[in-house]
Design a protein around this motif. Sequence first.
Motif, PDB file in Angstrom:
ATOM      1  N   ASP A   5       0.804  -1.221   0.000  1.00 49.96           N
ATOM      2  CA  ASP A   5       0.000   0.000   0.000  1.00 49.96           C
ATOM      3  C   ASP A   5       0.841   1.276   0.000  1.00 49.96           C
ATOM      4  O   ASP A   5       0.321   2.361  -0.186  1.00 49.96           O
ATOM      5  CB  ASP A   5      -0.979   0.011   1.177  1.00 49.96           C
ATOM      6  N   ASP A   6       2.147   1.151   0.162  1.00 51.60           N
ATOM      7  CA  ASP A   6       3.040   2.305   0.112  1.00 51.60           C
ATOM      8  C   ASP A   6       3.558   2.457  -1.319  1.00 51.60           C
ATOM      9  O   ASP A   6       4.343   1.618  -1.790  1.00 51.60           O
ATOM     10  CB  ASP A   6       4.209   2.102   1.077  1.00 51.60           C
ATOM     11  N   PRO A   7       3.148   3.505  -2.018  1.00 49.97           N
ATOM     12  CA  PRO A   7       3.557   3.643  -3.427  1.00 49.97           C
ATOM     13  C   PRO A   7       5.061   3.785  -3.621  1.00 49.97           C
ATOM     14  O   PRO A   7       5.595   3.326  -4.632  1.00 49.97           O
ATOM     15  CB  PRO A   7       2.823   4.895  -3.901  1.00 49.97           C
ATOM     16  N   ILE A   8       5.756   4.375  -2.675  1.00 52.24           N
ATOM     17  CA  ILE A   8       7.207   4.517  -2.811  1.00 52.24           C
ATOM     18  C   ILE A   8       7.866   3.144  -2.792  1.00 52.24           C
ATOM     19  O   ILE A   8       8.709   2.828  -3.644  1.00 52.24           O
ATOM     20  CB  ILE A   8       7.781   5.428  -1.706  1.00 52.24           C
ATOM     21  N   VAL A   9       7.466   2.306  -1.844  1.00 51.06           N
ATOM     22  CA  VAL A   9       8.026   0.950  -1.747  1.00 51.06           C
ATOM     23  C   VAL A   9       7.676   0.142  -2.993  1.00 51.06           C
ATOM     24  O   VAL A   9       8.531  -0.523  -3.582  1.00 51.06           O
ATOM     25  CB  VAL A   9       7.521   0.240  -0.474  1.00 51.06           C
ATOM     26  N   GLY A  10       6.427   0.204  -3.407  1.00 52.32           N
ATOM     27  CA  GLY A  10       5.991  -0.564  -4.570  1.00 52.32           C
ATOM     28  C   GLY A  10       6.717  -0.178  -5.839  1.00 52.32           C
ATOM     29  O   GLY A  10       7.198  -1.031  -6.591  1.00 52.32           O
ATOM     30  N   LYS A  11       6.821   1.121  -6.082  1.00 53.35           N
ATOM     31  CA  LYS A  11       7.483   1.590  -7.299  1.00 53.35           C
ATOM     32  C   LYS A  11       8.984   1.314  -7.270  1.00 53.35           C
ATOM     33  O   LYS A  11       9.567   0.943  -8.289  1.00 53.35           O
ATOM     34  CB  LYS A  11       7.201   3.072  -7.498  1.00 53.35           C
ATOM     35  N   GLN A  12       9.610   1.477  -6.112  1.00 51.44           N
ATOM     36  CA  GLN A  12      11.046   1.177  -6.010  1.00 51.44           C
ATOM     37  C   GLN A  12      11.318  -0.310  -6.223  1.00 51.44           C
ATOM     38  O   GLN A  12      12.283  -0.680  -6.899  1.00 51.44           O
ATOM     39  CB  GLN A  12      11.602   1.610  -4.658  1.00 51.44           C
ATOM     40  N   ALA A  13      10.474  -1.151  -5.648  1.00 53.69           N
ATOM     41  CA  ALA A  13      10.644  -2.593  -5.833  1.00 53.69           C
ATOM     42  C   ALA A  13      10.535  -2.953  -7.317  1.00 53.69           C
ATOM     43  O   ALA A  13      11.329  -3.744  -7.826  1.00 53.69           O
ATOM     44  CB  ALA A  13       9.621  -3.362  -5.006  1.00 53.69           C
ATOM     45  N   CYS A  14       9.573  -2.353  -8.004  1.00 54.31           N
ATOM     46  CA  CYS A  14       9.424  -2.606  -9.441  1.00 54.31           C
ATOM     47  C   CYS A  14      10.660  -2.165 -10.211  1.00 54.31           C
ATOM     48  O   CYS A  14      11.147  -2.891 -11.085  1.00 54.31           O
ATOM     49  CB  CYS A  14       8.207  -1.877  -9.990  1.00 54.31           C
ATOM     50  N   MET A  15      11.174  -0.996  -9.892  1.00 58.55           N
ATOM     51  CA  MET A  15      12.361  -0.491 -10.581  1.00 58.55           C
ATOM     52  C   MET A  15      13.551  -1.421 -10.385  1.00 58.55           C
ATOM     53  O   MET A  15      14.261  -1.750 -11.342  1.00 58.55           O
ATOM     54  CB  MET A  15      12.702   0.923 -10.097  1.00 58.55           C
TER      55      MET A  15
END
Length: 75
Positions: free
Chosen positions: A9-19
């Motif tokens: 639910d944390d967009p920063i964590v989610g987007k960083q993990a994807c990157m």
Amino acid sequence: DTEVLIADDDPIVGKQACMILDDMGATSVWVDSGIAAVEKVQAALEQGKYYDIALIDWKMPEMDGIETTRRIREL
């Protein structure tokens, strides 16, 4: 190609993990809830596809990671 589903639910964590995963050569998809994760898995299965790895945050609102995992396993 490794397919990875990220539910956080944390967009920063989610987007960083994807990157990070994409830089490693994986194909990753980020969703912001357990409900969305279950829906993504269901949609993939309907197309005859699956995720190789699911990274699921265990503390999410509405549906936590434990319940999300249980529902995904039922699919």
